[in-house]
Every structure is written in structure tokens, then in C-alpha cells.
Design an enzyme around this catalytic site. Structure first.
Site, PDB file in Angstrom:
ATOM      1  N   ARG A  73       1.018  -0.980   0.150  1.00  0.00           N
ATOM      2  CA  ARG A  73       0.058   0.219  -0.295  1.00  0.00           C
ATOM      3  C   ARG A  73       0.847   1.144   0.050  1.00  0.00           C
ATOM      4  NH1 ARG A  73      -3.006   2.761   4.522  1.00  0.00           N
ATOM      5  NH2 ARG A  73      -4.573   4.038   3.702  1.00  0.00           N
ATOM      6  N   HIS A 118      -3.029  11.249   1.170  1.00  0.00           N
ATOM      7  CA  HIS A 118      -2.963  10.586   2.514  1.00  0.00           C
ATOM      8  C   HIS A 118      -2.210  11.844   3.291  1.00  0.00           C
ATOM      9  CE1 HIS A 118      -1.849   7.014   5.301  1.00  0.00           C
ATOM     10  NE2 HIS A 118      -1.370   8.205   6.023  1.00  0.00           N
ATOM     11  N   GLU A 163      -8.612   8.300   6.184  1.00  0.00           N
ATOM     12  CA  GLU A 163      -8.371   9.113   7.391  1.00  0.00           C
ATOM     13  C   GLU A 163      -8.689  10.298   7.638  1.00  0.00           C
ATOM     14  OE1 GLU A 163      -4.762   5.914  10.010  1.00  0.00           O
ATOM     15  OE2 GLU A 163      -5.302   8.248  10.246  1.00  0.00           O
ATOM     16  N   ASN A 305      -8.019   1.091   9.510  1.00  0.00           N
ATOM     17  CA  ASN A 305      -7.074   1.504  10.126  1.00  0.00           C
ATOM     18  C   ASN A 305      -7.081   1.335  12.027  1.00  0.00           C
ATOM     19  OD1 ASN A 305      -5.790   1.940   7.311  1.00  0.00           O
ATOM     20  ND2 ASN A 305      -5.333   4.188   7.938  1.00  0.00           N
ATOM     21  N   TYR A 307      -5.463   0.628  15.444  1.00  0.00           N
ATOM     22  CA  TYR A 307      -4.193   0.581  16.523  1.00  0.00           C
ATOM     23  C   TYR A 307      -4.224   0.037  17.882  1.00  0.00           C
ATOM     24  CZ  TYR A 307      -1.459   2.890  12.791  1.00  0.00           C
ATOM     25  OH  TYR A 307      -0.736   3.049  11.490  1.00  0.00           O
ATOM     26  N   GLU A 373      -4.239  -0.909   7.699  1.00  0.00           N
ATOM     27  CA  GLU A 373      -2.491  -0.416   8.707  1.00  0.00           C
ATOM     28  C   GLU A 373      -3.244  -0.715  10.000  1.00  0.00           C
ATOM     29  OE1 GLU A 373      -1.832   4.038   9.287  1.00  0.00           O
ATOM     30  OE2 GLU A 373      -2.210   4.129   7.162  1.00  0.00           O
TER      31      GLU A 373
END
Length: 469
Positions: A73, A118, A163, A305, A307, A373
Site C-alpha cells: 500500500r 494521505h 483517515e 486502520n 491501532y 493499517e
């Protein structure tokens, strides 16, 4: 067991790795401006050089091959391709660079997943109002069509915008990301709205003009923590967690996957606070116009994404002014039992990803999901023998397996963040997420594989071999 065509990838973005900020005709982006004006990045660092991938692409490709990735990516720098943001001025050297990257990947049997945006808006477009301006959607659509036309014969997985929550809130409410605006309570909602309009225009352009011949898929990448009530037996905490999910993931996923409009719980909260503070202006959370293309259904897969996770309890905002924080009216907390990954905000909660995947399946109509991500941070002294990150990837991928096999979630790919250490936005180079270490003190910017990179390669190889048996 993973699907036979499961995507094993790693991710990067243009501003974070490329460097060459004004090389070969590239125009400035809002991150160039933000960093050069020293607006709050750690150590006043910038991405002028970073990993120098614009010059050292072959080194990046060696890293990709060493990991055995099936997918990579990357993002395109809008300002490198179109220095003033418009198709009236195409930078041929930038075009040659991305053609080479895509062709080299395919020659190595690696499929590109390409992100159009991005965080790095051309400064020329920011000067026209940026994402606050309704006209930005049309400019983005023109850029997207240019990319579909130019690269779409080879690129089959597209992300329009990465995002939008982060761009809207951190860039226009909190001011800690470019363009560094602190216009609380109004601008972030407007920016998010225009980003959704831009995404929808681009999706419809692809659908009508390119899908039949190129046969690709288009989505947008949404970030979200897993959010659950601090006290599941407390109604206020349960409602606060639901509202928090609506304000983060639901803000963009609800219009695209469920109703074509924002979550009612979010709109109600915003309007309640507007009345409480005597706000008499236009709707802070806009409504979509009949003149806009339909938002609902403008994603061919769900790009996530993720985390970390948070516990959520009610209240916690003492601000007596319009703000997203006051609208949300919830407080996020870390469970003290969760280990921390380098940076204070990144608690290691692999089972949270599984819960979030199940939530997406149940709430957003069981879409195909790519985890675009997911990663583990390192700070302080370099540790190439990064055992904690190795354990993180093993544990996290095991939770993805459980989501697929036990929860029936249609997960189609996993992309580690990141291929290599890079410029981590406001944290500069102080935080390292890479599968490869980059020595930024070395003029040659040597890439050295971490132990976690070797372990990730081993995991990929193992599942690839199972696929063949």
C-alpha cells in the site's frame, strides 16, 4: 485459515517516505508548509528528505521482496503529480516515478493498493480554501479521474482518502496536523463533509467510466479504536461508548455503508450542544444536498486502520464552548492492564481488533474488510531485536484468524504499518513503526530489517505455503 487470495501487505504514504519535497517540479503540500513554518512537529523535523524513497525506490522494493509481501500500500503525492493541484499542469517526472513504482511491483508479483490522498493536500488548493471549500470535491474528482486513467490499467485496489477523521479533527479542530487550524466546533464537520463529497464523486467517476474495463475496487480508509464501556452495567457508559463509535467510525462509515447520512446519535448530540450554548448559525453537522452524488454504497470494501482500544465513560468535558469534545461528552480511558507500545496513546489490545471487526460485520452489512493499517511503535534507544513487536504481530494476526474462523468476518487482507521507519507526522522521527529500521543519521539511509520484519515474513511464508497445499 486465511482466504486463498488473502492480501499480505505493508503500508506507507508519500509525504512520510519520499522526501524530494521540491524535486523535479513537485509542488508544495500543506505538510511542507506546516513543517517549514515550525508549527509543532517534534524537534522541528520535516519530511524534506525522510527515507528518500523518491530516489531510493529500488531499496524499498528490496525490502518488500524480502518480506514476501503479496500487496504493497502506497500513496500518491497529489502535488508531485499535479503541482498546482489541477490537471492543467501535469508533472511528467512525477508521473514517471509512480509508473516505475507500479510496474516494478507488478514485475515482482506484488499488487499495489494505491491511496490518492494521505494528508498531503497541494498548498495551491489550500490557498483556495482547502477542504473547507465546497469546490475541493470537484478538484479531487478531477485528480482521481486523472489517476484512474493513468494507472488504473494496473492498479486494482484504490483508496480515495485516508483517515478523513484525522484530517478533519487533528488538522482543523486541534491544529496539531496540517494545515494547523484550531477552529473548534464547526470546521472539522465541514471538512469531513467535503471529504465525503469528494470521495463519493471519485467513486461514481470510477464506477461509471472505468470499472467495466479496469475491474478494480474503490474505498476510503477509516480509522477507529475499539471503544467499549468502562462499566458495561452502567447505562451512561454504554451510551457514551456507542456515541464515541458514532463520532469516530460512524461519522464516515454510516453515510457510506448504512443510510447515506450521518448517524442520528451523532447529529442529535451536535444539535443538543448547539442549543445548549445558544448557537444560531448554520447546521454545524451539514446535510447532504440533492445536488451531490449519492453517498450510500460508495465503497467496494471496508478499509480499516486500527491501532488500539479504549474504555469509555460518560462526561469528562468541562469546555463551555463549541467543540467536538463537548459534542461527544465522553471520556476515553486506558485499562491499566493493557501494555503500552512506545507512545502513550498506543495500548496493545489485540483482542480489540477482533471485537471491532465483528462490530463492522454486524453494523455495516458484512462487508469485505481490508485491515489497511495496524502496527506497534518503538521509541527511545533503537532495538532491532524487537521482541515486543514480534509478539504484537503474532497475537494480532491470531485474533484476525479468530475473527475469520469463529466470528465469520470477511477479512480479505492485512497491511502492517509500516514497511519502514518514517516521518510520523507530529512525532517526526521520534517514533518508529517500521518492519525495517531506517538510519536517518546515515547519508545512505540504510534499511535494516527488524526481528519483527523477519517474523512477519515467516508468518506470510507459512500461510502462503498452507494456501498451496
Amino acid at each position: 485459515m486465511f482466504p486463498r487470495d488473502f492480501a499480505w501487505g505493508a503500508a506507507t504514504s508519500a509525504y512520510q517516505i519520499e522526501g524530494g519535497w521540491q524535486a523535479d517540479g513537485k509542488g508544495p503540500s500543506i505538510w511542507d508548509t506546516f513543517c517549514h513554518e515550525k508549527r509543532g512537529v517534534y524537534g522541528s523535523q520535516n519530511g524534506d528528505v525522510s527515507c528518500k524513497s523518491y530516489e531510493l525506490w529500488e531499496k524499498d522494493l528490496e525490502c518488500i521482496q524480502q518480506l514476501g509481501l503479496t500487496h504493497y500500500r502506497l500513496s500518491l503525492s497529489w502535488a508531485r503529480l499535479l503541482p498546482d493541484g489541477t490537471t492543467q499542469n501535469v508533472n511528467r517526472r512525477g508521473l514517471q516515478y509512480y509508473n516505475r513504482v507500479i510496474d516494478d511491483l507488478l514485475a515482482c508479483d506484488v499488487s499495489p493498493m494505491v491511496t490518492l490522498y494521505h494528508f498531503d493536500l497541494p498548498q495551491a488548493i489550500q490557498d483556495l480554501g482547502g477542504w473547507k471549500s465546497p469546490g475541493v470535491a470537484t478538484l479531487f474528482d478531477s485528480y482521481a479521474k486523472f489517476c484512474f486513467q493513468t494507472f488504473g490499467d494496473r492498479v486494482k485496489l484504490w483508496i480515495t482518502i485516508n483517515e478523513p477523521y484525522v484530517c478533519a479533527k487533528l488538522g482543523h479542530e486541534d491544529g496539531i496536523h496540517a494545515p494547523g487550524l484550531k477552529e473548534k466546533g464547526t470546521t472539522a464537520y465541514l471538512v469531513g463533509h467535503n471529504m465525503l463529497r469528494a470521495h463519493a464523486l471519485a467513486w461514481h467517476s470510477y464506477n461509471s467510466a472505468y470499472r467495466a474495463t479496469q475491474k478494480g475496487a474503490v474505498s476510503l480508509a477509516l480509522n477507529s479504536d475499539w471503544l467499549e464501556p468502562l462499566d458495561p452495567g452502567c447505562r451512561e457508559d454504554v451510551e457514551s461508548a456507542e456515541r464515541d463509535l458514532a463520532f469516530t467510525l460512524g461519522w464516515f462509515a454510516w453515510p457510506v455503508f448504512v443510510t447515506g447520512d450521518y448517524p442520528e446519535i451523532m447529529r442529535s448530540a451536535v444539535e443538543t450542544q448547539s442549543k445548549a450554548l445558544g448557537y444560531r448559525g448554520d447546521l454545524r453537522l451539514p446535510r447532504f444536498s440533492k445536488d451531490d452524488p449519492p453517498i450510500l454504497g460508495t465503497a467496494d470494501f471496508f478499509a480499516l486502520n486500527n491501532y488500539t482500544s479504549r474504555k469509555v465513560k460518560s462526561g469528562g468535558c468541562g469546555e463551555q464552548m463549541l467543540s467536538m469534545k463537548r459534542d461527544l461528552d465522553a471520556e476515553e480511558l486506558l485499562d491499566p492492564s493493557w501494555p503500552i507500545s512506545g507512545v502513550s496513546w498506543l495500548a496493545v489490545v489485540p483482542h480489540g481488533l477482533r471485537k471491532l471487526l465483528k462490530y463492522i460485520k454486524d453494523v455495516f452489512n458484512n462487508p469485505a474488510i481490508y485491515i489497511t493499517e495496524n502496527g506497534f511503535a518503538q521509541v527511545g534507544p533503537l532495538q532491532t531485536d524487537d521482541v515486543e513487536r514480534c509478539n504484537f504481530y503474532k497475537s494480532t494476526i491470531l485474533e484476525v484468524v479468530k475473527a475469520i474462523e469463529e466470528d465469520g468476518v470477511n477479512v480479505r487482507g492485512y497491511f502492517a504499518w509500516s514497511l519502514m521507519d518514517n516521518f510520523e507526522w507530529a512525532d517526526g522521527f521520534s517514533v518508529r513503526f517500521g518492519l525495517f529500521h531506517v538510519d536517518f543519521s546515515d547519508a545512505e539511509l540504510r534499511r535494516t530489517i527488524y526481528r519483527s520484519g523477519r517474523e512477519y515474513a515467516k508468518i506470510i511464508s507459512e500461510y502462503k505455503s498452507r494456501r498451496l497445499t
